[in-house]
Scaffold this motif. Sequence first.
Motif, PDB file in Angstrom:
ATOM      1  N   GLN A 209       3.677  -5.348   5.879  1.00 28.96           N
ATOM      2  CA  GLN A 209       3.621  -5.935   4.277  1.00 28.96           C
ATOM      3  C   GLN A 209       2.029  -7.119   4.580  1.00 28.96           C
ATOM      4  O   GLN A 209       1.885  -8.042   3.690  1.00 28.96           O
ATOM      5  CB  GLN A 209       4.709  -7.295   4.153  1.00 28.96           C
ATOM      6  N   GLU A 210       2.227  -7.453   5.899  1.00 27.44           N
ATOM      7  CA  GLU A 210       0.078  -7.842   5.876  1.00 27.44           C
ATOM      8  C   GLU A 210      -0.568  -7.371   5.688  1.00 27.44           C
ATOM      9  O   GLU A 210      -1.565  -6.288   6.195  1.00 27.44           O
ATOM     10  CB  GLU A 210       0.843  -8.475   7.122  1.00 27.44           C
ATOM     11  N   GLY A 211      -1.803  -8.016   5.249  1.00 30.99           N
ATOM     12  CA  GLY A 211      -3.139  -7.992   4.668  1.00 30.99           C
ATOM     13  C   GLY A 211      -3.860  -7.545   5.600  1.00 30.99           C
ATOM     14  O   GLY A 211      -4.620  -6.248   5.738  1.00 30.99           O
ATOM     15  N   VAL A 212      -3.344  -7.828   6.989  1.00 32.24           N
ATOM     16  CA  VAL A 212      -4.945  -7.556   8.052  1.00 32.24           C
ATOM     17  C   VAL A 212      -4.372  -5.973   8.131  1.00 32.24           C
ATOM     18  O   VAL A 212      -5.418  -4.985   8.452  1.00 32.24           O
ATOM     19  CB  VAL A 212      -4.850  -7.785   9.230  1.00 32.24           C
ATOM     20  N   SER A 213      -3.284  -5.354   8.469  1.00 33.30           N
ATOM     21  CA  SER A 213      -3.080  -4.358   8.541  1.00 33.30           C
ATOM     22  C   SER A 213      -3.373  -2.800   7.691  1.00 33.30           C
ATOM     23  O   SER A 213      -4.007  -1.959   7.733  1.00 33.30           O
ATOM     24  CB  SER A 213      -1.559  -3.342   8.338  1.00 33.30           C
ATOM     25  N   ALA A 214      -3.501  -3.729   6.544  1.00 31.54           N
ATOM     26  CA  ALA A 214      -4.170  -2.891   4.888  1.00 31.54           C
ATOM     27  C   ALA A 214      -5.721  -3.013   5.265  1.00 31.54           C
ATOM     28  O   ALA A 214      -6.129  -1.410   5.410  1.00 31.54           O
ATOM     29  CB  ALA A 214      -3.514  -3.329   3.787  1.00 31.54           C
ATOM     30  N   GLU A 215      -6.254  -3.940   5.746  1.00 30.80           N
ATOM     31  CA  GLU A 215      -7.943  -3.546   5.764  1.00 30.80           C
ATOM     32  C   GLU A 215      -8.406  -2.627   6.872  1.00 30.80           C
ATOM     33  O   GLU A 215      -8.883  -2.043   7.399  1.00 30.80           O
ATOM     34  CB  GLU A 215      -8.155  -5.028   6.083  1.00 30.80           C
ATOM     35  N   ALA A 216      -7.228  -2.790   8.501  1.00 27.89           N
ATOM     36  CA  ALA A 216      -7.771  -2.290   9.302  1.00 27.89           C
ATOM     37  C   ALA A 216      -7.277  -0.765   9.007  1.00 27.89           C
ATOM     38  O   ALA A 216      -7.979   0.853   9.306  1.00 27.89           O
ATOM     39  CB  ALA A 216      -6.785  -2.719  10.657  1.00 27.89           C
ATOM     40  N   ALA A 217      -6.234  -0.297   8.236  1.00 29.00           N
ATOM     41  CA  ALA A 217      -6.211   1.361   7.959  1.00 29.00           C
ATOM     42  C   ALA A 217      -7.377   1.802   7.462  1.00 29.00           C
ATOM     43  O   ALA A 217      -7.576   2.715   7.494  1.00 29.00           O
ATOM     44  CB  ALA A 217      -4.679   1.432   7.234  1.00 29.00           C
ATOM     45  N   ALA A 218      -7.534   0.326   6.199  1.00 30.65           N
ATOM     46  CA  ALA A 218      -8.480   1.386   5.132  1.00 30.65           C
ATOM     47  C   ALA A 218      -9.564   1.169   6.022  1.00 30.65           C
ATOM     48  O   ALA A 218     -10.760   2.733   5.941  1.00 30.65           O
ATOM     49  CB  ALA A 218      -9.066   0.396   4.112  1.00 30.65           C
TER      50      ALA A 218
END
Length: 365
Positions: A209-218
């Motif tokens: 749910q956290e944005g930091v994981s989304a950015e890192a995943a991309a």
Amino acid sequence: MKFSMYALAATALAAGTSAFSPVASAPRFAVRQSALQMSTAVETDKKAALSTAANEARGLAMDSIAAAHSGHMGLPLGAAEIGAVLYGSQMSYNSKDPQWINRDRFILSAGHGSMFLYSWLHLAGFDLPLDEVKNFRQHHSMTPGHPEFPNSEHNTPGIECTTGPLGAGVANAVGFAASEKMAEAVYNTEDHKIFDHHVFALAGDGCFQEGVSAEAAAFAAHEKLDNLIVLYDANEVTLDKMAEYTQSEDILKRYEAYGWEVYDIDGHDLDSVEETIAAAKASDNGKPKFIKCNTIIGKGMEETEGTNAAHGEAGVPYVDKAKVNIGIPEGEKWYVSEGTRDFFGDVMAKNSAAYDEWQATYKAW
């Protein structure tokens, strides 16, 4: 494992090895059948050992959290089979040399579930004594409430980085994977493979749910970090409420859209967990791996399992009953069977052999 030498002998017979000529007259199909039966026995024995270890890791977590009257019980109980497969089968590490540069890395992004990590480090033979496991969440202990990278306060081997803020551990894992890829490109040669390890992260709903994981995943997908394996402890629960109240996305489609290879499995099925992690490790297709492990939070404690109450220490009053229900001898605390000790002794021997082989390659390099 106790059947391994027999299985090797049977395999040698099937291949017609002259050293076993006294039984060469046996029908070939019978010898092959015997080898298959013994190989199956080895796998059955291993699966039973992993299952037992998973339940004993649950027991360690329950006892430590109960003693501290504080902690998060849900993840250690719910993800026990994942830990058993990682530390008992699929990860490459040497518990006697936790700084080995080509070890697989494990990062607990859901750092609140720290007793998961401490239980497995202890069982796997790292220098984390049982007394320190018992000392969970106490000042100056080696087992703080969230995993902490070795520092002046804590020197716990096997902790790759400090985790706690949700999602940050996923980003840490991406960084580790990028570092491995860079080292691989710079230092490996055609004849000497110095870097070829994998990076594992275990994360929960809150992490994604956290944005930091989304950015890192991309970023991970863009950089083709296929050495990265993220395991999603998908238990449909957050601290305050069931996850359905706060999220409704299809996370597998999201990660597939980033460019990850995705899997959807039963996180309590040892065969499924083992086969999927092995497949993820073997897939060098330029895609990081995302394994959704569907689990029951707090599994083994019927009063709270599958609910948000299982997330924290609400299950403490039911610990003794739960331990008996999962096979821990009644009245025993911080119980580890001789069979589990023997099993991890075999794991350590196997890992040491791989470590020694790598050392020879490194020396030649």
